[in-house]
Design an enzyme around this catalytic site. Structure first.
Site, PDB file in Angstrom:
ATOM      1  N   ARG A 119       0.852  -1.187   0.000  1.00  0.00           N
ATOM      2  CA  ARG A 119       0.000   0.000   0.000  1.00  0.00           C
ATOM      3  C   ARG A 119       0.889   1.238   0.000  1.00  0.00           C
ATOM      4  NH1 ARG A 119      -3.368   2.805   4.934  1.00  0.00           N
ATOM      5  NH2 ARG A 119      -4.036   4.519   3.622  1.00  0.00           N
TER       6      ARG A 119
ATOM      7  N   HIS B  50      -3.416  10.720   0.874  1.00  0.00           N
ATOM      8  CA  HIS B  50      -2.921  10.528   2.241  1.00  0.00           C
ATOM      9  C   HIS B  50      -2.412  11.890   2.703  1.00  0.00           C
ATOM     10  CE1 HIS B  50      -1.657   7.094   5.082  1.00  0.00           C
ATOM     11  NE2 HIS B  50      -1.496   8.220   5.749  1.00  0.00           N
TER      12      HIS B  50
ATOM     13  N   GLU C  17      -8.277   8.119   6.237  1.00  0.00           N
ATOM     14  CA  GLU C  17      -8.666   8.719   7.518  1.00  0.00           C
ATOM     15  C   GLU C  17      -9.150  10.172   7.428  1.00  0.00           C
ATOM     16  OE1 GLU C  17      -5.525   8.333  10.379  1.00  0.00           O
ATOM     17  OE2 GLU C  17      -5.654   6.158  10.424  1.00  0.00           O
TER      18      GLU C  17
ATOM     19  N   GLU D 268      -4.215  -0.477   8.205  1.00  0.00           N
ATOM     20  CA  GLU D 268      -3.071  -0.072   9.038  1.00  0.00           C
ATOM     21  C   GLU D 268      -3.187  -0.718  10.402  1.00  0.00           C
ATOM     22  OE1 GLU D 268      -2.267   4.142   9.559  1.00  0.00           O
ATOM     23  OE2 GLU D 268      -2.610   4.509   7.424  1.00  0.00           O
TER      24      GLU D 268
ATOM     25  N   ASN E 149      -8.145   1.233   9.831  1.00  0.00           N
ATOM     26  CA  ASN E 149      -6.852   1.517  10.449  1.00  0.00           C
ATOM     27  C   ASN E 149      -7.047   1.362  11.940  1.00  0.00           C
ATOM     28  OD1 ASN E 149      -6.082   2.199   7.894  1.00  0.00           O
ATOM     29  ND2 ASN E 149      -5.682   4.358   8.326  1.00  0.00           N
TER      30      ASN E 149
ATOM     31  N   TYR F 285      -5.366   0.871  15.805  1.00  0.00           N
ATOM     32  CA  TYR F 285      -4.196   0.959  16.681  1.00  0.00           C
ATOM     33  C   TYR F 285      -4.547   0.604  18.124  1.00  0.00           C
ATOM     34  CZ  TYR F 285      -1.654   2.971  12.807  1.00  0.00           C
ATOM     35  OH  TYR F 285      -1.035   3.141  11.597  1.00  0.00           O
TER      36      TYR F 285
HETATM   37  C1  BGC Z   1      -1.943   7.478   9.509  1.00  0.00           C
HETATM   38  C2  BGC Z   1      -0.476   7.258   9.258  1.00  0.00           C
HETATM   39  C3  BGC Z   1       0.288   7.451  10.553  1.00  0.00           C
HETATM   40  C4  BGC Z   1      -0.167   6.397  11.537  1.00  0.00           C
HETATM   41  C5  BGC Z   1       0.539   6.445  12.882  1.00  0.00           C
HETATM   42  C6  BGC Z   1      -2.446   6.877  10.794  1.00  0.00           C
HETATM   43  O1  BGC Z   1      -3.268   7.802  11.413  1.00  0.00           O
HETATM   44  O2  BGC Z   1      -2.701   7.051   8.414  1.00  0.00           O
HETATM   45  O3  BGC Z   1      -0.077   8.132   8.265  1.00  0.00           O
HETATM   46  O4  BGC Z   1       1.663   7.411  10.377  1.00  0.00           O
HETATM   47  O5  BGC Z   1      -1.544   6.531  11.774  1.00  0.00           O
HETATM   48  O6  BGC Z   1       0.241   7.628  13.555  1.00  0.00           O
END
Ligand code: BGC
Length: 458
Positions: free
Chosen positions: A74, A118, A163, A361, A308, A310
């Site tokens: 990607r 992006h 995002e 992500e 995405n 985290y």
């Molecule tokens: C974004 C990335 C960023 C990652 C870590 C995402 O919000 O798409 O560009 O590096 O998180 O913060």
């Protein structure tokens, strides 16, 4: 059940974060060039002027991709590299750079997965109002069809926007990202609407411009809640009672007064269910003004949701946030390590929207460095990945259609307002020499891919 045999195993990057060459070969300036060049915005005064120098070193990165066995990559196209002022005159050298990447990937048997936006809006468009101006949506549609036509038959998978929650919330709301604006809620909602008209309009235009069928989605981020039992608990104390799960589903999609932009709800309700959520005060007025034709554009069908992911928020059986105990595991950026959000995020998003999902992500920043033996030993990233992939597998085992996983990121890169302090890569970049070193996690991920995720069986 296991991951499907054509499961996408990849890693990601974004143009501004890796390319550098900010003013070479006819590239126009972007809002991130302007933002990072003006003092006070980025930690240590750093810029993406050189970044990981991928503009010159992309061949090396693609060789690493092959070595790690990724079957997809990607990356994003820099809009101002291709259209220096956002519309009109095409910069052929810019297009040639992406031709080089796409052709090499195809020669290596790796599927290109292209993000159109992006965050690096052409500065010339920002000077006309950026996303506050509806004409930016028209320019984006023109750019999207140019790309679809140019790469017809070679690129079949696209993400329109990465995002919107972040680049609008942080760029036009809090102002900590480019272009650094602090708009009112009503103004921000107009920007959101223009981006989503651009998204829907682009999907239709791209399908029309491409003879081969395309798979198009967007990458969404936002609050994800997961149920825990009792007060502050260890992460494996999930509560399986239905009501707790319903409560965390509700909490996931509920408006958050102070942080309403960081939500999957408005983005995916609007683009999939075809209406902005009434529960967000800022959208009520907008809903009253929508025309039938705008509604049709908003809900132009897409093929997948890119998620995405985290970290998430633990909630109790009533949907209230549960405090994390002192010393809760955290990444270098101090983001909590909460693998359950992977499973629940996929499950809740599928439940609400019914579209296939791709993890576009997932990863963590570590305080990586080169050890005395010359390696980069990132045990914490491996542990993070193992835990999140277990939860991904849990979702796949339950039959939730999740078709791929992209680690964020392939190489270390420019982490927006945090500059180069944060390292997310599977591949270490020594910025002084631009030498790349595959981290332990890169080799670990290679073995996972080789077994199609099977190392995580139980
Ligand atoms: C974004 C990335 C960023 C990652 C870590 C995402 O919000 O798409 O560009 O590096 O998180 O913060």
């Amino acid at each position: 059940m296991t991951f499907q045999s054509d499961f996408l195993w990849g890693a990601g990057s974004a143009a501004y974060q890796v390319e550098g060459a900010w003013n070479e070969d006819g590239k126009g300036a972007s809002i991130w060039d302007a933002f990072s060049h003006s003092p006070g915005h980025i930690r240590n005064g750093e810029t993406g002027d050189t970044a990981a120098d991928a503009y010159h070193l992309f061949e090396a990165d693609l060789t690493i991709i092959k070595e790690l066995g990724l079957n997809t990559y990607r990356f994003s196209i820099s809009w101002p590299r291709v259209l220096p002022t956002g519309r009109g005159l095409v910069n052929e050298k810019g297009l040639a750079y992406y031709d080089g990447i796409v052709n090499r990937l195809l020669a290596l048997g790796v599927t290109p997965f292209v993000t159109l936006y992006h965050w690096d809006l052409p500065l010339a468009l920002e000077e006309e109002g950026g996303w506050e101006n509806r004409k930016t949506a028209e320019a984006f549609i023109e750019y999207a069809s140019l790309i679809a036509q140019h790469f017809d038959g070679r690129v079949k998978r696209y993400i329109t926007f990465n995002e919107p929650q972040c680049f609008l919330g942080l760029g036009y709301g809090s102002g900590i990202h480019a272009p650094g604006k602090k708009l009112s809620e009503q103004e921000l909602v107009q920007c959101i609407h223009h981006v989503l008209l651009a998204h829907g309009g682009a999907i239709a235009a791209m399908r029309a411009a491409s003879a081969s069928p395309l798979e198009i989605g967007l990458a969404s981020t936002g609050k994800l809640c997961y149920p825990v039992l009792g007060g502050a608990t260890a992460r494996n104390l999930e509560y399986d009672g239905r009501s707790a799960q319903q409560a965390s589903y509700d909490a996931t999609f509920a408006p958050e007064e102070n942080d309403w932009t960081f939500s999957h709800t408005w983005l995916l309700d609007a683009t999939i269910l075809g209406r902005y959520p009434e529960s967000f005060a800022a959208f009520r007025l907008l809903n009253d003004t929508l025309t039938e034709s705008e509604l049709r554009i908003l809900r132009e069908p897409m093929d997948f949701i890119g998620l995405n992911v985290y970290n998430g928020i633990p909630v109790d059986a009533k949907g209230n946030k549960v405090n994390k105990p002192p010393g809760f595991p955290r990444t270098a950026l101090k983001w909590p390590v909460t693998p359950e959000c992977m499973y629940y995020g996929l499950r809740f998003l599928y439940q609400r929207y019914g579209l296939p999902l791709i993890i576009t992500e997932n990863g963590q920043s570590c305080n990586d460095r080169i050890f005395l033996d010359g390696g980069v030993h990132d045990a914490d990233r491996i542990d993070f990945l193992a835990r999140y992939l277990q939860q991904l597998r849990r979702a796949a085992d339950e039959g939730i259609p999740v078709n791929g996983y992209f680690h964020w990121s392939l190489t270390d890169n420019f982490e927006w307002n945090c500059g180069y302090d944060e390292r997310f890569g599977l591949v270490y970049v020594d910025y002084a020499t631009q030498i790349r070193i595959i981290k332990d996690s890169g080799y670990w991920y290679r073995d996972i891919i080789k077994n199609n995720g099977n190392a995580h069986n139980g």
